[in-house]
Design a protein around this motif. Sequence first.
Motif, PDB file in Angstrom:
ATOM      1  N   ILE A  94     -13.496 -18.772 -46.277  1.00 44.60           N
ATOM      2  CA  ILE A  94     -12.123 -18.265 -45.669  1.00 44.60           C
ATOM      3  C   ILE A  94     -11.199 -18.512 -46.865  1.00 44.60           C
ATOM      4  O   ILE A  94     -11.072 -19.232 -47.575  1.00 44.60           O
ATOM      5  CB  ILE A  94     -11.623 -19.315 -44.606  1.00 44.60           C
ATOM      6  N   GLY A 101      -6.626 -16.544 -44.300  1.00 54.15           N
ATOM      7  CA  GLY A 101      -7.129 -16.801 -43.156  1.00 54.15           C
ATOM      8  C   GLY A 101      -8.491 -15.890 -42.699  1.00 54.15           C
ATOM      9  O   GLY A 101      -9.008 -16.418 -41.593  1.00 54.15           O
ATOM     10  N   SER A 102      -8.751 -14.995 -43.473  1.00 53.60           N
ATOM     11  CA  SER A 102      -9.678 -14.286 -43.057  1.00 53.60           C
ATOM     12  C   SER A 102     -11.250 -14.700 -43.692  1.00 53.60           C
ATOM     13  O   SER A 102     -11.289 -15.194 -44.835  1.00 53.60           O
ATOM     14  CB  SER A 102      -9.627 -12.618 -43.395  1.00 53.60           C
ATOM     15  N   VAL A 103     -12.320 -14.376 -42.847  1.00 55.55           N
ATOM     16  CA  VAL A 103     -13.619 -14.918 -43.250  1.00 55.55           C
ATOM     17  C   VAL A 103     -14.245 -13.679 -44.178  1.00 55.55           C
ATOM     18  O   VAL A 103     -13.934 -12.610 -44.154  1.00 55.55           O
ATOM     19  CB  VAL A 103     -14.510 -14.716 -42.091  1.00 55.55           C
ATOM     20  N   ILE A 104     -14.898 -14.173 -45.338  1.00 54.67           N
ATOM     21  CA  ILE A 104     -15.268 -13.372 -46.209  1.00 54.67           C
ATOM     22  C   ILE A 104     -16.898 -13.706 -46.729  1.00 54.67           C
ATOM     23  O   ILE A 104     -17.231 -15.000 -46.759  1.00 54.67           O
ATOM     24  CB  ILE A 104     -14.423 -13.079 -47.532  1.00 54.67           C
TER      25      ILE A 104
END
Lengths: 159, 710
Positions: free
Chosen positions: B399, B403-406
């Motif tokens: 994360i 806050g975004s998942v990668i």
Amino acid sequence: MANAIVVAKSGALAGTGSADYLTVTIGGQRFGIPVASVQDVLGPQKITRVPLAPPEIAGALNLRGRIVTAFDVRRRLGLPPAAAGGMSVVVEYRGEPYSLMIDSVSEVLSLPDSAYEASPPTLNPRWREISGGIYRLEGGLLVVLEIDRLLSFGTALAA
Amino acid sequence: MATSMNMAEAAHNPHPPAEVADAPVSAVANQSIRVSVDLLENLMTMVSELVLTRNQLLQMVRSLDNSEFTVPLQRLSHVTTELQEGVMKTRMQPIGNAWAKLPRIVRDLSVELGKKIDLQMHGAETELDRQVLELIKDPLTHMVRNSADHGIELPADRLQAGKPEAGRLVLNAFHEGGHIVIEIRDDGRGLNTRRIRQKAIENGLATEAELDSMPIQQLHMFVFKPGFSTAAAVTSVSGRGVGMDVVKTNIEKIGGTVELKSEEGKGATFTIKIPLTLAIVSALIVESATERYAIPQTSVVELVRVSGDSEMKIERINDTAVLRLRNRLLPLVFLDQTLRLVPATDEIDTQSEKFIVVSLVGSYQFGIVVDRVFDTEEIVVKPVAPILRDIPMFSGNTILGDGSVIMILDPNGIASASSAAAVAETTAVTDDVHHARSGERTALLLFTAGGPEPRAVPLSLVARLEEVDVGQIESADGRHVVQYRGKLMPLVVMRDSFRMRTEGRQPILVFSDQDSTLGLMVDEIVDIVESELNIELRSTDQGILGSAVIAGQATEIIDVGFYLTRAFGDWFRSRTDVPFGQADDRHRVLLVDDSPFFRNLMVPLLSVEGYAVETAETAEGALKRRDDGEHFSAIISDIEMPGMNGFDFAQQVRHDARWAGTPIIAHSSHASAADFARGHAAGFTDYISKADRGALLTSLAQILSGGGNA
């Protein structure tokens, strides 16, 4: 209560009792998810695509610092993709969180075992695969979504 | 006790941390409690969440001017950072925990081997992540055993060498940057360079010439190759030929490196460098087809920006994209195609701006083409869901601060999935055992002529590379010649499309055969590479033997024999006609070689010399000719062949009366002293290196003239 769910799941309806289900709608059909396995209900989420993943996997999302795999139930049922902005129900399967993408969530129902029936053999095999049985409700039928059977598709999870 | 690790002596030692297993540990134990790892992992997750929330808050407050939240938020920010560091520290353990058993191991070893070993340990309190600690425990133990067994000599030998009777084995750990460095140093005999050379040749890892030009450091690195033990005797401790390669792989698996310094007679030092923690890695964030991905910084070598109008641009050979990077061709992988984010098209957009992440996997270097490159970020690696684990392209996910998942890319997976050629290349480089078996590495000269496609010719065939002034090239009867070393040298071109330079100097490859020379005009000499030569496509084109994948590129291999015959056609006929008159008079020579390339190469050369050449692809094929009742004046045989090898073939020939008297010459790319000896033992009349064609012809001439007289 947990006992009742176990009974309902196994389909062996010996006793009199009831089971609680969170009712959700997918493509106009009502489904029930055992309440005990529900961890969270989410609104529309930002989902990161995972390339090369099985088509049922919509991607991954961040749920309060945990990475949750988003699972496209429509795809699994062979339904056309939904319009934008659905909801998700987070369940845990083998220690891993999965977010099941569905159209909308409605109330929690306590359903009597007497209304339960095994899925008719003529049901689409894709649907039969994931549903343990069906509840006859006054307003229509409710298909029980079995998490284990829903997520153990293909061979990816067989190991 | 007295003969081995002397505890009393260790206590006298000026370095206090030498003792690990004893008293200080129990004192620490009184102040510590046991906490389950799960709890710590949970704490870690909660803190990560807190950090994310704090970042969001900071973002919001930044947009407000003079908000009353600013000060308390700064305080919150500080506390959060400290909390995060604190939680990270709970995962750290002193390296001494991994060392605790070493004094005992060394003591037992010294008794078993009859050696005196003084083990000293410094920096036992140096902390590292518990996960890393677990992973290096075994490699460390193995290396200490190794040093005690191979490094340190017997007491008598030590005294003779003027060293104290007891050998010293020193472990030293310390922090350096974001890494922990562990040194294992002994004052023993050091690495035996001579044995390593010998072993490297025996195992076919390198040729004698390569070893000669190799710096001693590189030579020492051979001990990390699989199946490489220079211990003369196999003991229960080490010398079983397993170990150091496993040590190296294990350390590299966690992003570490091993270095080796050794001085013969003075001792050896192994230096291990490993990251402090595996939980947090530095990663480069890139974008491809509007999705972001993280690439671990450890495998990134450099970044290159390319675009159609800049100096650096993506070029194509057939459908393969490459980048010219400092005079080397770098194979490229398009991330969007590899991840199937876009349909794979053969239309590669070479105009728009792209970024190339030059990555290194083992010793295979390649470029990953992405659309954009963002910052590097420290990321917390989390394993991917089990449902996604069989996708080799990803090593985990994480994360980001926003806050975004990668997804975290695994360069290893990309390298092996990108193309068959890349895989072949990787295995060729990393798997030396495989190499020794199937590979005859040939040095090849790459050049271009009459087109952009690369062409190659074995370097051993090229006598010289020359540049001649265009003005000196004379044309006679449509053929080009140049005065070269007092003689006229014919110049040939590969293609009619080839345009000779009109001014300046013309590069020429000079091929020489006995006293005649031939020049091949080329556009540009690109490189010299060493590669396995597997000719894959046979060409219908005269002058081209076929194509082979060289450095990941399809490359045409030119047929020198064809040009020699073309240039000296008349001369070649007269030579064969005059001395022998009838074709039957010519010496019949059987050439046994599995490589079509060498067969095609040798036949015209031997024909030019007046021999009637027959070929066989395998030793079995050659023996069949014997059974058919054929006779030859001489046999030339390769050594490394599928099925029966050259040595066995020679023995077969000698053991049967029919061909027992036929001279047989070994013609191999491996020509060390040991090979010579083995060759003669097997019954070869002579043993010639493939690199030395002159020697083959001389030897053949001598053997046949001698045979004629007898």
